[in-house]
Motif scaffolding. Structure first.
Motif, PDB file in Angstrom:
ATOM      1  N   VAL A 193       4.063  10.277  -5.436  1.00 27.65           N
ATOM      2  CA  VAL A 193       3.461   9.035  -4.964  1.00 27.65           C
ATOM      3  C   VAL A 193       2.186   8.825  -5.753  1.00 27.65           C
ATOM      4  CG1 VAL A 193       2.492   7.777  -3.014  1.00 27.65           C
ATOM      5  CG2 VAL A 193       4.454   9.288  -2.667  1.00 27.65           C
ATOM      6  N   LEU A 194       2.071   7.667  -6.397  1.00 27.04           N
ATOM      7  CA  LEU A 194       0.956   7.371  -7.281  1.00 27.04           C
ATOM      8  C   LEU A 194       0.118   6.238  -6.702  1.00 27.04           C
ATOM      9  CD1 LEU A 194       2.904   7.310 -10.692  1.00 27.04           C
ATOM     10  CD2 LEU A 194       1.822   9.285  -9.590  1.00 27.04           C
ATOM     11  N   GLY A 195      -1.168   6.294  -7.007  1.00 31.64           N
ATOM     12  CA  GLY A 195      -2.060   5.201  -6.688  1.00 31.64           C
ATOM     13  C   GLY A 195      -2.322   4.383  -7.945  1.00 31.64           C
ATOM     14  N   VAL A 196      -1.920   3.118  -7.920  1.00 34.75           N
ATOM     15  CA  VAL A 196      -2.064   2.252  -9.092  1.00 34.75           C
ATOM     16  C   VAL A 196      -2.776   0.974  -8.665  1.00 34.75           C
ATOM     17  CG1 VAL A 196      -0.889   1.077 -10.972  1.00 34.75           C
ATOM     18  CG2 VAL A 196       0.105   3.162 -10.033  1.00 34.75           C
ATOM     19  N   ALA A 209      -2.473   0.004  -5.120  1.00 33.23           N
ATOM     20  CA  ALA A 209      -1.112   0.003  -4.571  1.00 33.23           C
ATOM     21  C   ALA A 209      -0.555   1.420  -4.577  1.00 33.23           C
ATOM     22  CB  ALA A 209      -0.196  -0.922  -5.358  1.00 33.23           C
ATOM     23  N   SER A 210       0.332   1.700  -3.645  1.00 27.59           N
ATOM     24  CA  SER A 210       1.000   2.994  -3.559  1.00 27.59           C
ATOM     25  C   SER A 210       2.422   2.851  -4.087  1.00 27.59           C
ATOM     26  CB  SER A 210       1.017   3.486  -2.107  1.00 27.59           C
ATOM     27  OG  SER A 210       1.695   4.728  -2.006  1.00 27.59           O
ATOM     28  N   VAL A 211       2.755   3.664  -5.085  1.00 29.99           N
ATOM     29  CA  VAL A 211       4.047   3.549  -5.761  1.00 29.99           C
ATOM     30  C   VAL A 211       4.771   4.884  -5.652  1.00 29.99           C
ATOM     31  CG1 VAL A 211       5.242   2.885  -7.882  1.00 29.99           C
ATOM     32  CG2 VAL A 211       2.978   1.956  -7.395  1.00 29.99           C
ATOM     33  N   ARG A 212       6.036   4.842  -5.240  1.00 31.21           N
ATOM     34  CA  ARG A 212       6.876   6.035  -5.144  1.00 31.21           C
ATOM     35  C   ARG A 212       7.808   6.074  -6.336  1.00 31.21           C
ATOM     36  NH1 ARG A 212       7.730  11.234  -3.259  1.00 31.21           N
ATOM     37  NH2 ARG A 212       9.976  11.658  -3.288  1.00 31.21           N
ATOM     38  N   VAL A 213       7.762   7.177  -7.096  1.00 30.92           N
ATOM     39  CA  VAL A 213       8.620   7.354  -8.258  1.00 30.92           C
ATOM     40  C   VAL A 213       9.357   8.672  -8.081  1.00 30.92           C
ATOM     41  CG1 VAL A 213       6.680   8.345  -9.557  1.00 30.92           C
ATOM     42  CG2 VAL A 213       8.686   7.531 -10.788  1.00 30.92           C
ATOM     43  N   SER A 226       9.600   2.175  -6.067  1.00 30.52           N
ATOM     44  CA  SER A 226       9.198   1.231  -5.021  1.00 30.52           C
ATOM     45  C   SER A 226       7.683   1.150  -4.944  1.00 30.52           C
ATOM     46  CB  SER A 226       9.770   1.661  -3.662  1.00 30.52           C
ATOM     47  OG  SER A 226       9.286   2.944  -3.305  1.00 30.52           O
ATOM     48  N   CYS A 227       7.199  -0.053  -4.605  1.00 32.10           N
ATOM     49  CA  CYS A 227       5.761  -0.305  -4.516  1.00 32.10           C
ATOM     50  C   CYS A 227       5.492  -1.042  -3.208  1.00 32.10           C
ATOM     51  CB  CYS A 227       5.289  -1.125  -5.715  1.00 32.10           C
ATOM     52  SG  CYS A 227       3.532  -1.567  -5.674  1.00 32.10           S
ATOM     53  N   ASP A 228       4.335  -0.762  -2.588  1.00 25.78           N
ATOM     54  CA  ASP A 228       4.014  -1.390  -1.313  1.00 25.78           C
ATOM     55  C   ASP A 228       3.202  -2.665  -1.453  1.00 25.78           C
ATOM     56  OD1 ASP A 228       1.562  -0.442  -2.094  1.00 25.78           O
ATOM     57  OD2 ASP A 228       1.177   0.747  -0.288  1.00 25.78           O
ATOM     58  N   CYS A 229       3.031  -3.162  -2.685  1.00 19.45           N
ATOM     59  CA  CYS A 229       2.292  -4.410  -2.862  1.00 19.45           C
ATOM     60  C   CYS A 229       3.177  -5.586  -2.427  1.00 19.45           C
ATOM     61  CB  CYS A 229       1.840  -4.575  -4.309  1.00 19.45           C
ATOM     62  SG  CYS A 229       3.129  -5.095  -5.467  1.00 19.45           S
ATOM     63  N   PRO A 230       2.604  -6.755  -2.137  1.00 21.74           N
ATOM     64  CA  PRO A 230       3.418  -7.878  -1.624  1.00 21.74           C
ATOM     65  C   PRO A 230       4.281  -8.576  -2.660  1.00 21.74           C
ATOM     66  CG  PRO A 230       1.116  -8.534  -1.860  1.00 21.74           C
ATOM     67  CD  PRO A 230       1.164  -7.056  -2.123  1.00 21.74           C
ATOM     68  N   THR A 231       4.191  -8.184  -3.930  1.00 19.87           N
ATOM     69  CA  THR A 231       4.972  -8.852  -4.970  1.00 19.87           C
ATOM     70  C   THR A 231       6.457  -8.567  -4.777  1.00 19.87           C
ATOM     71  OG1 THR A 231       3.147  -8.617  -6.529  1.00 19.87           O
ATOM     72  CG2 THR A 231       5.317  -9.110  -7.445  1.00 19.87           C
ATOM     73  N   HIS A 270       2.716  -2.606 -11.149  1.00 21.63           N
ATOM     74  CA  HIS A 270       2.503  -1.240 -10.653  1.00 21.63           C
ATOM     75  C   HIS A 270       3.742  -0.382 -10.885  1.00 21.63           C
ATOM     76  CE1 HIS A 270       0.098  -3.929  -7.786  1.00 21.63           C
ATOM     77  NE2 HIS A 270      -0.774  -3.457  -8.676  1.00 21.63           N
ATOM     78  N   VAL A 271       4.922  -0.978 -10.734  1.00 20.32           N
ATOM     79  CA  VAL A 271       6.168  -0.243 -10.981  1.00 20.32           C
ATOM     80  C   VAL A 271       6.258   0.162 -12.447  1.00 20.32           C
ATOM     81  CG1 VAL A 271       8.681  -0.475 -11.069  1.00 20.32           C
ATOM     82  CG2 VAL A 271       7.431  -1.274  -9.059  1.00 20.32           C
ATOM     83  N   LEU A 272       5.927  -0.751 -13.362  1.00 16.79           N
ATOM     84  CA  LEU A 272       5.976  -0.414 -14.782  1.00 16.79           C
ATOM     85  C   LEU A 272       4.937   0.647 -15.139  1.00 16.79           C
ATOM     86  CD1 LEU A 272       6.567  -3.872 -16.509  1.00 16.79           C
ATOM     87  CD2 LEU A 272       8.207  -2.218 -15.649  1.00 16.79           C
ATOM     88  N   THR A 273       3.763   0.577 -14.500  1.00 16.73           N
ATOM     89  CA  THR A 273       2.759   1.615 -14.744  1.00 16.73           C
ATOM     90  C   THR A 273       3.275   2.977 -14.300  1.00 16.73           C
ATOM     91  OG1 THR A 273       0.997  -0.013 -14.390  1.00 16.73           O
ATOM     92  CG2 THR A 273       0.380   2.293 -14.284  1.00 16.73           C
TER      93      THR A 273
END
Length: 625
Positions: A56-59, A62-66, A75-80, A86-89
């Motif tokens: 789980v990354l902080g970008v 946003a919190s992103v699970r890879v 998956s990303c928890d941002c509203p987009t 964030h997913v690409l990062t």
């Protein structure tokens, strides 16, 4: 003294699917703009937690699970909605911690994700010399083994999913099956099939076919009357056939990279023309526009025009019909709506682009002859007010031949079968209750009777057609699904000839007042409702070739809808009749296809192969007829 420690980059086994992830794949997952923003966020990535399956990354807040399921499952928890920066990062971070891919054979392979070097060290500069056996930069570079493996796995998954859905029967599909196809489209997009030679698949994107198929599945599962098992079977057949073409390209090594001796940094062949070719249109005569909505929820329009090119050798007009198709996917760009006055194409409104003849400078062209909707070509009006009736007469003569049969056998969207006709007389209005269509009878200048058809559910189109029917001078007709649909109406307005689109132009465009229009409309509708007749079209007997395709098509749709592995007695009789008729007509391919249905089990691949062949034969028969 303590010895200096060597920093060893850490790697995670779960990150193997991200090895060799290149810019092309990331752009396919998102887009070039998202990738640029993702690279800016990369320096600020923090690792919040990790386990044996992922992290789980902080970008950027946003919190992103890879994890090990690959980029399509990040998956990303941002509203987009969909893929965000964030997913690409996170994918960039996972590619850094992925284990190194094994080399292919004895000679190292240059992966697509490797940066292109220029300057010292690349060829004969003062940098480090290339290792023995390494490829020179002038040699052709194909995809890395990781990319090829990713494509093979994607094709195998497409075959498995399509086979599973076909085996269960199309009538039994549900919303979950549509979601699985959309998820599959995301994984296929990541595999980068856009890098395969566009000429091999008629420039159609594999991902686009999967998304359209998912839309058909969703419509059929939702009991949408506009979607049938026949539509879905044709879509599955296209997906299966394109998968076979792409698999053959992988097996033979063709379509996986630039030709030998060419610069891999430059697009080649049809891809180069699709991205870079621009042309100047000396005289463009608008013919109409048609708004469309696809089963997947996408919407857009097709803009048609006549590219008038003078043939200096013969002194005649050697023009052609061109079209521009543009749109937006479902749930994106809410500002892109059906409008006659808002800028939708090349920074201009359709009302401006349908005023009269003009020149187009530096407009993008595609390999199939259509024009691109991107860029900002210069538009300059040529004539005065309205259109020239003599020029419309010339265009009507040139478009009388229609579409050649060879142009309907490729993948994806068929070329526009467009014809401009001059109107001598306007006849009765009718209602086809079975097909839920409004019909308007016209007599062309050549004395030919035609019935223009519009869906009765398209209220705006019906109103626009009825409001200008008494002033029709010419009609641009597009032959779609065995019916003549008007996409451009040339009408007389205060001495000039104007062009309107039934599906886009508001009905009161040429009226002096909005309220005056509606008062006249109510009176006119009452009179027309009293005089409208019910159309009961007399079906002409099908041609022998068309009968072969009808017999086989009905059997294939029934087999696909139920998922039955064997033919019934009635179906076997129909297939035998079709095979005999095909043999008598000399249709060897259709004869072999019917024989394959008789002498083998109805596996998904057998049904899809036959459906693809029958669909192409049906398209050729319709155009030729």
């Amino acid at each position: 003294m303590s010895e200096p420690t060597t920093s060893v980059p850490r790697t995670f086994a779960w990150a193997a699917p991200y090895a060799g992830l290149d810019d092309d794949a990331l752009k396919a997952l998102g887009n070039a703009g998202l990738l640029r923003r993702a690279r800016k966020d990369y320096a600020g990535v923090t690792e919040l937690s990790h386990d044996l399956k992922g992290a789980v990354l902080g970008v950027s807040g946003a919190s992103v699970r890879v994890d090990g399921r690959g980029p399509a499952a990040v998956s990303c928890d941002c509203p987009t909605a969909g893929v965000c920066q964030h997913v690409l990062t996170a994918c960039l971070w996972a590619a850094e911690v992925a284990p190194e891919a094994p080399p292919q054979g004895a000679a190292p392979v240059v992966a697509q994700s490797a940066p292109r070097t220029s300057g010292p060290g690349s060829e004969s500069g003062t940098g480090a010399a290339p290792a023995s056996g390494a490829r020179r930069t002038a040699a052709p570079r194909g995809p890395s083994e990781v990319v090829l493996r990713r494509r093979r796995e994607a094709l195998a998954e497409v075959r498995d999913v399509v086979g599973r859905l076909m085996s269960g029967g199309l009538s039994h599909l549900g919303p979950d099956d549509a979601e699985s196809l959309l998820a599959l489209a995301g994984r296929v997009r990541l595999a980068g099939f856009e890098q395969v030679e566009p000429g091999r698949v008629s420039g159609v994107r594999f991902v686009g076919l999967l998304r359209v198929t998912a839309g058909f599945v969703s419509g059929l599962a939702g009991r949408d009357d506009a979607v049938t098992e026949s539509d879905l079977l044709d879509a599955f057949a296209e997906v299966w056939a394109m998968g076979e073409v792409l698999q053959r390209a992988l097996d033979t090594g063709s379509g996986n990279g630039p030709a030998g001796g060419e610069d891999p940094a430059k697009p080649t062949g049809a891809a180069s023309r699709a991205e870079a070719e621009e042309l100047d249109v000396a005289r463009w005569v608008p013919l109409g526009a048609r708004w469309w909505n696809s089963p997947s929820g996408s919407r857009g329009f097709a803009y048609l025009g006549w590219d008038s090119v003078a043939d200096t050798a013969s002194g005649t007009d050697a023009g052609q019909v061109r079209q521009v198709v543009t749109g937006r996917p479902s749930g994106t760009d809410p500002s892109f709506q059906r409008s006659w006055t808002s800028p939708l194409l090349w920074g201009r409104s359709l009302s401006t682009l349908c005023e009269g003849a003009f020149t187009l400078t530096a407009v993008r062209a595609k390999p199939d002859g259509t024009l691109g909707a991107g860029g900002t070509p210069a538009v300059h009006r040529l004539d005065g007010d309205g259109f020239d009736l003599a020029e419309l007469q010339q265009i009507a003569e040139r478009t009388g031949a229609g579409v050649a049969p060879r142009d309907v056998v490729g993948f994806g969207r068929r070329p526009a079968n467009v014809r401009l006709v001059l109107v001598r007389d306007v006849g009765e209005i009718g209602i086809d209750e079975v097909r839920q269509e409004l019909t308007l009878a016209i007599v062309t200048s050549e004395g030919e009777e035609r019935a223009l058809r519009l869906p009765a559910t398209s209220e705006q189109a019906v109103q626009t057609l009825l409001s200008v029917r008494s002033r029709l001078v010419a009609v641009t007709i597009e032959r779609r699904e065995d019916r003549d649909e008007p996409v451009g109406l040339f009408v007389r307005d205060k001495g000039a000839i104007r062009l309107v689109s039934p599906t886009i132009t508001p009905a009161w465009t040429f009226e002096s007042s909005h309220w005056d229009f509606w008062r006249r409309r109510i009176r006119k509708l009452r009179a027309q409702a009293a005089s409208a007749k019910t159309v009961r079209a007399v079906a002409a007997p099908p041609t022998p070739v068309r009968r072969v395709t009808l017999l086989l098509g009905d059997v294939l749709v029934a087999a696909a809808a139920t998922g039955r592995p064997v033919l019934t007695a009635r179906q076997r009789s129909d297939v035998e009749q079709a095979r005999t008729l095909a043999r008598d007509l000399g249709l060897a391919t259709l004869e072999r296809t019917a024989g394959g249905l008789l002498h083998g089990e109805l596996t998904p691949s057998t049904v899809l192969h036959a459906a693809f062949v029958v669909g192409r034969a049906r398209a050729v028969a319709d155009v030729a007829g």
